[in-house]
Scaffold this active site. Structure first.
Site, mmCIF file in Angstrom:
data_model
loop_
_atom_site.group_PDB
_atom_site.id
_atom_site.type_symbol
_atom_site.label_atom_id
_atom_site.label_comp_id
_atom_site.label_asym_id
_atom_site.label_seq_id
_atom_site.Cartn_x
_atom_site.Cartn_y
_atom_site.Cartn_z
ATOM 1 N N GLU A 169 -4.794 5.336 -11.817
ATOM 2 C CA GLU A 169 -4.491 6.970 -11.391
ATOM 3 C C GLU A 169 -3.609 7.914 -12.190
ATOM 4 O OE1 GLU A 169 -0.503 5.985 -8.500
ATOM 5 O OE2 GLU A 169 -2.619 5.039 -7.250
ATOM 6 N N ASN A 212 -9.507 2.996 -11.875
ATOM 7 C CA ASN A 212 -9.172 3.042 -10.561
ATOM 8 C C ASN A 212 -7.891 4.325 -9.994
ATOM 9 O OD1 ASN A 212 -8.595 1.112 -8.317
ATOM 10 N ND2 ASN A 212 -6.646 1.107 -8.699
ATOM 11 N N HIS A 248 -6.670 4.397 0.724
ATOM 12 C CA HIS A 248 -6.119 4.524 1.544
ATOM 13 C C HIS A 248 -6.913 5.719 2.330
ATOM 14 C CE1 HIS A 248 -3.978 1.587 -0.398
ATOM 15 N NE2 HIS A 248 -3.939 2.144 -1.003
ATOM 16 N N GLU A 277 -8.839 -0.880 -2.006
ATOM 17 C CA GLU A 277 -7.360 -0.736 -1.641
ATOM 18 C C GLU A 277 -7.468 -0.145 0.129
ATOM 19 O OE1 GLU A 277 -4.318 1.019 -4.163
ATOM 20 O OE2 GLU A 277 -4.761 -0.214 -5.732
ATOM 21 N N ASP A 279 -7.162 0.867 3.201
ATOM 22 C CA ASP A 279 -6.788 0.408 5.202
ATOM 23 C C ASP A 279 -6.519 2.015 5.519
ATOM 24 O OD1 ASP A 279 -4.723 2.006 3.118
ATOM 25 O OD2 ASP A 279 -3.172 0.432 3.319
HETATM 26 O O1 9MR Z 1 2.028 -1.412 -1.421
HETATM 27 C C1 9MR Z 1 2.264 -0.900 -2.596
HETATM 28 C C2 9MR Z 1 3.684 -1.182 -2.410
HETATM 29 O O2 9MR Z 1 4.346 -2.636 -1.944
HETATM 30 C C3 9MR Z 1 4.776 -0.670 -3.260
HETATM 31 O O3 9MR Z 1 6.108 -0.626 -2.921
HETATM 32 C C4 9MR Z 1 4.176 0.590 -3.636
HETATM 33 C C5 9MR Z 1 5.223 1.347 -5.654
HETATM 34 O O4 9MR Z 1 4.612 2.501 -5.224
HETATM 35 O O5 9MR Z 1 2.763 0.333 -4.354
HETATM 36 C C6 9MR Z 1 1.888 0.628 -3.597
HETATM 37 O O6 9MR Z 1 0.371 -0.527 -3.873
HETATM 38 C C7 9MR Z 1 -0.368 1.019 -4.413
HETATM 39 C C8 9MR Z 1 -1.064 0.583 -5.425
HETATM 40 O O7 9MR Z 1 -0.400 -0.569 -6.704
HETATM 41 C C9 9MR Z 1 -1.754 1.693 -6.147
HETATM 42 N N1 9MR Z 1 -2.474 2.245 -4.975
HETATM 43 C C10 9MR Z 1 -1.848 2.584 -4.091
HETATM 44 C C11 9MR Z 1 -1.119 1.685 -3.004
HETATM 45 C C12 9MR Z 1 -0.528 2.500 -1.800
HETATM 46 O O8 9MR Z 1 0.944 2.952 -2.420
#
Ligand code: 9MR
Length: 366
Positions: A169, A212, A248, A277, A279
């Site tokens: 990101e 990513n 997402h 990722e 969903d």
């Molecule tokens: O799923 C993850 C969640 O448990 C955390 O609290 C969150 C914090 O930012 O991050 C989520 O995973 C992220 C991933 O690492 C990067 N892309 C976005 C995902 C969803 O926020």
């Protein structure tokens, strides 16, 4: 009487057919397992729940505590991604202390179950420990800290990680580098991104190294920024091997119909591509239970995302961000939205699960 006889006959047939099923483990396995239905060399993965938002939820650590969860994790998936357990705040909680316990356990689980692992992530603006963000380090110190972290973490799992999300990101939605909230880019300049790839490659020459991001499924300002950056880096000989879209998605927005062509333009640069990722969240309807129509739409988003990846030669890794709504990050982050995964809280399969299974089977049969 008649029904008893029929039942007995059915049992006898079942008993007779059992040895046949046992003799054909592969076709039976493909019957309801995503990992077995996948074409040769194509990895279907999931995030492994733990850390992050889970820490504030009223349940124990899913990966270590939920037996049913672990069973499905092993049975259905050929690839796993630690959801939080390899992020800085988790794995490097103090400047001079690493905590590898959770990540080690996931990698060991994956090896026992013949799964590959996607490492996530090394250079990001989020989930960094306070000692780092608030440390007032000099540029030289910060550079040394990042180099040491990458060398240590990537080195520890060398040869055991299939793909690393090296940089996560780094652009905003307008395609501008995050020069404010990303501590590394802010303090050290954009060149640090190339260095992160070089250090990761030196620590594990076999791992495929990825950019990513989210909102890069289609062709847009943000994915264009990656397309330009990657060409620059490749020209300089920087070891960048892949570009991945998080995906997402939400049924509030249309499906990104140019996903496949977007993946193809990165493929054309010689990169691997991946979905990392996926969903698909939806509005929680009145009554709190998704309608059949909502589930059909969701299944269609899952199917189309998978189909786009399957259609691109170098897209061999397809990961969903958790498989059960029970542990989803979505309701915690998006008020009024949820049900984003392919199984319910009770691990019942939704239409989206079957959409994946059927699409994999069809691709394997091709
Ligand atoms: O799923 C993850 C969640 O448990 C955390 O609290 C969150 C914090 O930012 O991050 C989520 O995973 C992220 C991933 O690492 C990067 N892309 C976005 C995902 C969803 O926020």
């Amino acid at each position: 009487m008649r029904s008893v006889r029929t039942a007995t006959a059915a049992l006898a047939v079942a008993a007779l057919s059992l040895p046949l099923l046992a003799a054909a483990p592969h076709s039976e396995a493909r019957h309801d397992r995503l990992r077995a239905a996948a074409p040769e060399g194509f990895f279907v993965g999931t995030a492994v729940a733990g850390g992050g938002h889970h820490l504030s939820q009223p349940y124990p650590d899913p990966f270590t505590s939920d037996k049913q969860y672990r069973k499905i994790l092993a049975r259905q998936f050929g690839s796993v991604s630690p959801e939080n357990q390899m992020k800085w705040d988790f794995i490097h909680p103090e400047r001079d202390r690493y905590d590898f316990a959770a990540a080690d356990a996931i990698v060991a689980f994956a090896e026992r179950n013949r799964q590959v692992v996607r490492g996530h992530t090394l250079l990001w603006h989020s989930q960094n420990p306070e000692w780092l963000e608030q440390g007032n380090f000099s540029k030289e110190q910060l550079r040394a800290i990042l180099r040491e972290h990458i060398t240590t973490v990537v080195g520890r799992y060398a040869g055991r990680i299939q793909q690393w999300d090296v940089a996560n990101e780094i652009f905003d939605d307008q395609g501008r580098l995050r020069t404010q909230d990303n501590i590394w880019i802010r303090e050290l300049g954009p060149g640090v991104v190339a260095d992160a790839f070089r250090w990761a490659h030196a620590a594990d020459p076999r791992a495929k190294l990825f950019f990513n991001d989210y909102n890069v499924e289609g062709v847009n300002a943000k994915s264009n920024a990656y397309h330009t950056l990657v060409q620059d880096l490749l020209r300089q000989g920087v070891p960048v091997h892949g570009f991945s879209v998080q995906a997402h998605l939400s049924t509030r927005y249309g499906f990104p119909g140019d996903l496949e062509s977007n993946l193809r333009r990165f493929d054309a640069l010689g990169l691997e591509t991946a979905v990392t990722e996926l969903d698909v969240r939806m509005d929680v309807p009145e009554g709190g239970v998704p309608t059949a129509e909502q589930e059909r739409t969701q299944a269609e988003y899952y199917r189309r995302t998978l189909a786009a990846c399957l259609a691109v030669d170098g897209c061999d890794s397809f990961t969903i961000w958790g498989f059960t709504d029970k542990y989803s990050w979505v309701p915690v982050f998006f008020e009024g939205e949820g049900f984003a995964n392919v199984m319910t809280d009770e691990f019942e399969r939704k239409p989206a699960f079957y959409a994946l299974l059927d699409t994999l089977k069809a691709a394997r049969g091709r």
